[in-house]
Design an enzyme around this catalytic site. Structure first.
Site, PDB file in Angstrom:
ATOM      1  N   ASP A   1       0.885  -1.333   0.022  1.00 34.79           N
ATOM      2  CA  ASP A   1       0.000  -0.170   0.065  1.00 34.79           C
ATOM      3  C   ASP A   1       0.908   1.230   0.015  1.00 34.79           C
ATOM      4  OD1 ASP A   1      -2.120   1.966   0.091  1.00 34.79           O
ATOM      5  OD2 ASP A   1      -2.890   1.113   2.051  1.00 34.79           O
TER       6      ASP A   1
ATOM      7  N   ASP B   1      -1.837   5.738  -6.484  1.00 32.57           N
ATOM      8  CA  ASP B   1      -2.217   4.985  -4.891  1.00 32.57           C
ATOM      9  C   ASP B   1      -2.498   3.281  -5.633  1.00 32.57           C
ATOM     10  OD1 ASP B   1      -3.058   4.165  -2.326  1.00 32.57           O
ATOM     11  OD2 ASP B   1      -5.180   4.543  -2.884  1.00 32.57           O
TER      12      ASP B   1
END
Length: 492
Positions: A167, A367
């Protein structure tokens, strides 16, 4: 399945039911990487770690049929919550200008190991600050979401191996720990700090405790943390340190969250590997080893394998230096996310009539945990119109929209094998162009509903988010020190 061709009209050709490959079973297991990070046939050195789709047959989280149960509706709902959280988080922060490198890179005065408290963990959940008290344990429990892709890491001495979500939108790395007062079910045994000879809690008086957004002291005077991912999703626990293993590399005294209390759903992964830019992130903690440089490649489909690599000398970085398309990493909006400057969009090779101010007003970030790319409405509408027009020329019939945000869908029933699609390219500062791989243009639920894998934000001022679907097959290289992002096609 991974071979693509182009037609005379310049369209990408994409395998029809790509996402159906997630249901493939044990046939692919023999070529899958090991939990300890080894790729089949690879040398047992370096930090190159496998990245796999958590819904695919190579996922350590899969069941005996090679599947991780999850519906498209659940995926899209969780993805929407993640983007809403990013937007809320950004709107609540104050822009203070560029962060000086001296504040980003750990100084020598902070490089020593914090004075450890005893190796024991909390005997009760840590107290939370008053502004966190409204969190509700009666919420849906499905709002925590960190995307499709997982990697193996090792913690402790002796090393215990875990599958965690990759992440770039998170800073702190955390895993579930014993004792666990409120935890979700994970595939692997939960980490036991008491079984590691190198684990220690970080005391409240340690300067490392001040790194946290919300500094809290537990009853045992240990540093405790609280991360809120959405209005009703959180992880809480002890801030500790232990040895982190990345394939054959070891990061000594790595600081991470030892979670004892969680509300949310992570698809049975053990936690999160935080690759953000703040002081708590892996990249800043391991600055002396990797220089703030890492790269990853997300595989084209759930049956494939990508990679995560660290350091300027890694093979992925060498390839990126030779062939990468480079764009500046913008840091003026704060130290949390990876911002870039998008300047335009092309469909079928033609630049759409979108004012550059549309992108500069909203801003853009990359992202890995977001699935569907979000654009300002004033950028999304021209993209939707141009793509639908080209799809009509190719003979595809429109299908009803899906889950509100996916409003440009097509019925591909009757088409076999490889089908042509219009090209989509995202243009960034410096002229770098991300020519979206064929597998990243449509989100295919089934043959009767294949939707453009882009969606509009609510407002033109909301941050654009380039999600994982559009990043597939590219090596994305991040160099925090040089403030540059590079992407290289066909890397996995």
């Amino acid at each position: 399945m991974s071979c693509f061709r182009t037609s005379s009209h310049g369209s990408w050709l994409i395998p029809l039911l790509l996402l159906a490959a997630a249901a493939l079973g044990a046939g692919a297991a023999s070529s899958c990487p090991t939990l300890q990070g080894g790729m089949p046939g690879a040398a047992a050195t370096g930090t190159r770690m496998p990245v796999v789709h958590k819904h695919g047959p190579c996922s350590p989280l899969a069941n005996e049929n090679g599947e991780v149960p999850s519906s498209h509706m659940e995926i899209l709902a969780a993805d929407q919550r993640r983007v809403q959280y990013i937007h809320r988080r950004l709107s609540s922060e104050t822009t203070t200008g560029e962060e000086p490198p001296s504040q980003l890179v750990p100084s020598s005065s902070r490089s020593s190991t914090p004075s450890p408290s005893s190796g024991s963990v909390l005997s009760s959940p840590p107290a939370m600050p008053s502004n966190q008290s409204s969190l509700s344990s009666s919420s849906s429990g499905s709002a925590l979401y960190t995307g499709f892709y997982v990697v193996p890491i090792g913690l402790g001495t002796p090393t215990q191996w875990y599958t965690v979500a990759l992440d770039t939108g998170s800073d702190m790395t955390w895993v579930q720990c014993r004792p666990c007062f409120s935890c979700y079910k994970q595939k692997e045994p939960i980490f036991r700090p008491a079984n590691s000879s190198t684990y220690a809690n970080i005391p409240c008086e340690s300067p490392y405790c001040s790194e946290l957004d919300a500094k809290v002291c537990s009853p045992g005077h240990n540093c405790a943390y609280s991360l809120n991912y959405t209005d009703y999703s959180y992880t809480r626990g002890t801030y500790g340190h232990d040895d982190l293993t990345l394939r054959t590399d070891t990061i000594k005294d790595f600081r991470f969250g030892c979670s004892h209390n969680i509300w949310g759903l992570f698809g049975q992964s053990a936690g999160v590997l935080g690759l953000g830019r703040s002081r708590t992130s892996l990249m800043v903690q391991a600055w002396s080893k990797y220089g703030g440089v890492f790269a990853y490649c997300l595989p084209a489909d759930p049956t494939g394998t990508g990679f995560l690599d660290f350091g300027p000398g890694a093979a992925a970085m060498a390839a990126a230096a030779a062939k990468a398309r480079l764009t500046p990493m913008l840091t003026y909006k704060g130290p949390r996310y990876y911002y870039v400057g998008m300047t335009g969009i092309k469909v079928g090779g033609h630049l759409l009539p979108i004012s550059p101010s549309v992108f500069s007003t909203a801003g853009t970030l990359l992202d890995s945990g977001t699935v569907i790319t979000r654009l300002p409405p004033s950028a999304y509408r021209p993209l939707r119109a141009a793509f639908a027009k080209d799809m009509a020329v190719l003979g595809y019939q429109k299908a009803p929209g899906w889950f509100a945000m996916l409003d440009t869908c097509f019925n591909l029933t009757g088409f076999q094998g490889i089908v042509p699609l219009p090209t989509v390219s995202l243009v960034f500062q410096g002229g770098a162009s991300l020519d979206v791989d064929a597998t990243g243009i449509l989100y295919v639920a089934n043959a009767s509903r294949a939707c453009l894998a882009f969606a509009a934000n609510r407002r033109d001022t909301d941050m654009a988010v380039i999600g994982s679907t559009q990043q597939k097959t590219y090596s994305f290289m991040y160099d925090i020190g040089k403030k540059v992002v590079g992407f290289t096609p066909g890397a996995c």
